[in-house]
Write an enzyme that holds these catalytic residues in place. Structure first.
Site, PDB file in Angstrom:
ATOM      1  CG  HIS A  84      -0.610   0.260   2.495  1.00 17.91           C
ATOM      2  ND1 HIS A  84      -0.285  -0.720   3.397  1.00 17.91           N
ATOM      3  CD2 HIS A  84      -0.447   1.424   3.154  1.00 17.91           C
ATOM      4  CE1 HIS A  84       0.045  -0.174   4.554  1.00 17.91           C
ATOM      5  NE2 HIS A  84      -0.038   1.138   4.434  1.00 17.91           N
ATOM      6  CG  ASP A 219       0.271  -4.069   2.763  1.00 18.27           C
ATOM      7  OD1 ASP A 219       0.857  -3.564   1.782  1.00 18.27           O
ATOM      8  OD2 ASP A 219      -0.540  -3.444   3.458  1.00 18.27           O
ATOM      9  CB  SER A 655       2.615   1.855   6.298  1.00 16.72           C
ATOM     10  OG  SER A 655       1.348   1.732   6.858  1.00 16.72           O
TER      11      SER A 655
HETATM   12  N1  ARG Z   1      -4.617   0.313   7.246  1.00 16.61           N
HETATM   13  C1  ARG Z   1      -3.347   0.297   6.585  1.00 16.61           C
HETATM   14  C2  ARG Z   1      -2.491   1.453   7.076  1.00 16.61           C
HETATM   15  O1  ARG Z   1      -2.978   2.518   7.329  1.00 16.61           O
HETATM   16  C3  ARG Z   1      -3.446   0.436   5.118  1.00 16.61           C
HETATM   17  C4  ARG Z   1      -4.011  -0.710   4.437  1.00 16.61           C
HETATM   18  C5  ARG Z   1      -4.268  -0.447   2.987  1.00 16.61           C
HETATM   19  N2  ARG Z   1      -5.304  -1.346   2.546  1.00 16.61           N
HETATM   20  C6  ARG Z   1      -6.583  -0.992   2.284  1.00 16.61           C
HETATM   21  N3  ARG Z   1      -7.451  -1.929   2.125  1.00 16.61           N
HETATM   22  N4  ARG Z   1      -6.979   0.266   2.158  1.00 16.61           N
HETATM   23  O2  ARG Z   1      -1.306   1.333   7.155  1.00 16.61           O
END
Ligand code: ARG
Length: 720
Positions: A84, A219, A655
């Site tokens: 992501h 991811d 992330s």
């Molecule tokens: N929740 C994750 C973060 O903020 C991002 C995941 C991205 N995936 C998604 N389905 N939008 O680091």
């Protein structure tokens, strides 16, 4: 200077941090924190974690793009980060014919790596600049300080600016302005895409599983940083070579057990752990629900089009993902803040503080002042959300609003033709970016719906004068959705913002009356100017006052608790931090237990053929059914471990961060937080908070078995 800083840090104290709470400055780890890390399983010395003179673990950590973390994993500048985090670059490199988002991508040699617009930044050094900042703003009232701060920062950072070597400083306010630290970064601008799994792997579970455990997402994505032959940062060029890094992380495929030590280095973007009850009330009652409702509307309208057409999907995917990510976050945040009674807890703490503050002029009025400040702003706070998340949630309106500067230049007297030309050139560039990501069918619906919601939900006294009356006169009853749809249809047919011929004519012969008469521009400008004129100054006054009060409040908290010294850390602000904890299962609610790992078995259980979120590549199913896991197998489970959870304290910005074992080896990549503790920006819960990580063995399996890119595996230093 550094010594002074350390002792200052140690002398400040705060609400005692709970187990595994804490985003520590790795360069200034207190002995007590370090000892605790060792007790939990760390086997490295402080010098190995962070050293000024020698290469150390921190040299493998980088800021990836605009808001993520990455880590160096080979002696040739190879970077691991999240899928992501690489998403926009992967989408940007894709076309309908070569859709790397859908199909994944691997470079089987360096020649196949793909140029990106990304930069990466390495931390070179830090300097305590508290004294310099305080000197620069001495004697000034708060608003004057705020106004002068950029200049003060610039004077400080100018001293370390070294363009030739890509070095530049940034000053961070720590502890709400009670301390200032400059981080000096080296920025590399040639970053290339090396690999990414298909989205079915990299975003498996989509928004349904986002912010949730149990999770089965791969991811990750892979990039490489390039430099000149002598290792200097440079623009993309064929002459550049892979960067020889100061340090890279070995990768352990030994596997993890419950309670294993886990350390996460990275760049957490923002927390507000010292938020007041006033802030929580505003958030829970107005800010979060407004944002969530408006995003919900926009997301549904985008999604409708995305599932119909792969070209639209590719266009909107990156924006959709980021809007959806924090739509779910803010919804969950409020739910958890309510569950944890955070408002009541803050109030209780504030009462204790108020008792202590009695008779202390510096502190005794803080909560009266907070109350007044919030009372003054609360009436308009919804308007702000409806502008940002509603009105300019339409890409057409957002582009329209960006032209207000052009209008100003056209109506103001004495604007030089050079300045006018500059604003027109900028507008041309903005339009290109806007059009590249524009999907008219969803945008038109968003325009209609957000204009209607603003009408229904925002107090009439705050509407831009004349706008809705105009719609009523031409299109009919404002209670009817149809009225807004007819209006939006007209805007989209008539606006020059979407019409190349009209736009080109305007740029060739720019005229204020033409711009003002354009329905796309006129709409956006009416709302944004109304906000800028009447409400933005109130918002600025509100945030300035809050910052001023926040600084005193935090200073007071420190004075009130002079013993909690070494257990305090500043709020996250996208400066480098380390957090430590353990791999650990949890009980999310009564009678429910969550294991600390997920496995291939679970991937197959979640699989839904052809689904938007839970589909899988055919090859993955085949390999998993055959149990073709190679050296990445978890022997105890006779399966592949997919994701795991730890007790670490992280937040957005982390992330892509490396999850590191006690010996300094990479065991996973952090990519999410769990739903049950989404209050974490404000209140960290020691029982429920978990960081969700992708197991590095799954990452390598995807690269090797699924992607066939053994060239990448052979670059790594594997610990078996
Ligand atoms: N929740 C994750 C973060 O903020 C991002 C995941 C991205 N995936 C998604 N389905 N939008 O680091």
């Amino acid at each position: 200077m550094k010594k002074i800083f350390v002792s200052f840090l140690l002398s400040i104290c705060l609400l005692k941090a709970k187990a595994d709470e804490g985003m520590w400055l790795p360069m200034l780890l207190g002995q007590q924190v370090y000892n605790d890390m060792v007790k939990k399983g760390l086997k490295l010395t402080k010098e190995q974690l962070y050293s000024i003179n020698k290469s150390s673990l921190k040299d493998a950590i980088l800021i990836f793009g605009g808001g993520c973390t990455g880590e160096i994993v080979s002696d040739q500048g190879l970077i691991f980060t999240n899928h992501h985090c690489g998403y926009a670059a992967i989408a940007g490199a894709s076309t309908i014919e070569h859709n790397y988002l859908t199909d994944g991508f691997y470079a089987f040699n360096k020649g196949q790596e793909i140029k990106s617009e990304l930069t990466v930044q390495f931390l070179d050094r830090i300097v305590d600049v508290t004294k310099d900042v305080e000197e620069g703003i001495k004697g000034l009232a708060w608003t004057d300080r705020v106004a002068k701060m950029p200049e003060v920062y610039k004077t400080i950072t100018d001293k370390v600016l070294d363009k030739d070597n890509g070095l530049a400083g940034r000053v961070y306010s720590m502890f709400k302005g009670n301390q200032y630290i400059m981080y000096v970064y080296k920025t590399y601008r040639d970053v290339r895409l090396v690999g990414a799994p298909p989205e079915k792997v990299g975003k498996f579970g989509g928004d349904t599983d986002n912010w949730e455990w149990p999770r089965h997402t791969g991811d990750f994505s892979i990039f490489r940083v390039y430099a000149t032959k002598d290792g200097k940062p440079a623009e993309y060029s064929n002459e550049n070579i892979p960067l020889k890094p100061k340090y890279f992380l070995p990768v352990s495929i030994k596997g993890i057990k419950d309670n294993d030590f886990a350390m996460i280095y990275g760049y957490p973007g923002g927390t507000n752990r010292y938020e007041t009850s006033y802030g929580i009330k505003l958030k829970n009652e107005i800010e979060n629900p407004s944002l969530v409702n408006l995003r919900d509307v926009r997301l549904k309208l985008m999604h409708e089009q995305m599932i119909k057409d792969p070209a639209v999907k590719l266009k909107l995917a990156s924006n959709y993902a980021s809007v959806a990510n924090y739509w779910k976050f803010f919804d969950g945040e409020t739910k958890q803040l309510i569950k944890f009674h955070t408002f009541e807890q803050k109030q209780a703490y504030e009462n204790t503080f108020a008792t202590w503050a009695k008779g202390k002029p510096e502190y005794e009025n803080i909560f009266n002042d907070y109350a007044k400040n919030y009372a003054a702003w609360t009436l308009y706070s919804k308007q702000r959300q409806y502008i940002n998340e509603g009105i300019i949630g339409s890409p057409l309106a957002a582009f329209g609003a960006s032209l207000i500067g052009v209008e100003t230049n056209l109506v103001k007297t004495g604007v030089s033709s050079a300045d006018l030309k500059k604003s027109l050139t900028a507008a041309e560039a903005m339009r290109k970016t806007f059009l590249a990501a524009e999907d008219r069918s969803s945008d038109e619906k968003i325009l209609a719906k957000t204009a209607m919601l603003f009408y229904n939900d925002i107090d009439k006294s705050q509407h831009p004068i004349g706008f809705y009356e105009g719609i009523k006169a031409t299109y009919g009853d404002l209670k009817e959705e149809q009225t807004f749809k007819k209006w939006a249809r007209d805007v989209f047919t008539k606006t020059m913002l979407l019409d190349d011929a009209k736009w080109t004519a305007f740029i060739a012969n720019p005229d204020a009356t033409v711009l003002q008469a354009d329905p796309g521009f006129a709409y956006a400008a009416a709302f944004v100017k109304n906000y800028n004129l009447k409400y933005a100054p109130l918002y600025t006054a509100f945030t300035n006052k809050n910052a001023e009060l926040g600084k005193s409040y935090l200073k007071g908290i420190m004075e009130m608790n002079p013993k909690a010294a070494s257990k305090m850390y500043p709020d996250a602000n996208f400066s480098m931090r380390v957090s430590y904890g353990n791999v650990k299962s949890y009980n999310p609610r009564d009678a429910v237990h969550y294991d600390y790992v997920t496995t291939g078995k679970g991937v197959l259980e979640k699989y839904i053929a052809g689904d938007y979120e839970f589909d899988l590549p055919a090859k993955q199913i085949e390999l998993m059914k055959k149990k073709d896991f190679g050296q990445y197998i978890d022997k105890g489970r006779n399966d592949l471990v997919i994701d795991f959870i730890t007790t670490n304290d992280i937040t957005g910005g982390n992330s892509g961060s490396p999850v590191i074992d006690g010996s300094g080896n990479l065991i996973g990549l952090a990519f999410d937080g769990n739903y049950e503790a989404l209050s974490h920006k404000i209140a960290f819960d020691k029982d429920l908070n978990r960081t969700i990580c992708v197991d590095v063995r799954y990452v390598l399996w995807c690269i090797d078995k699924l992607g066939g890119a053994q060239n990448i595996i052979s670059e790594l230093k594997l610990i078996k």
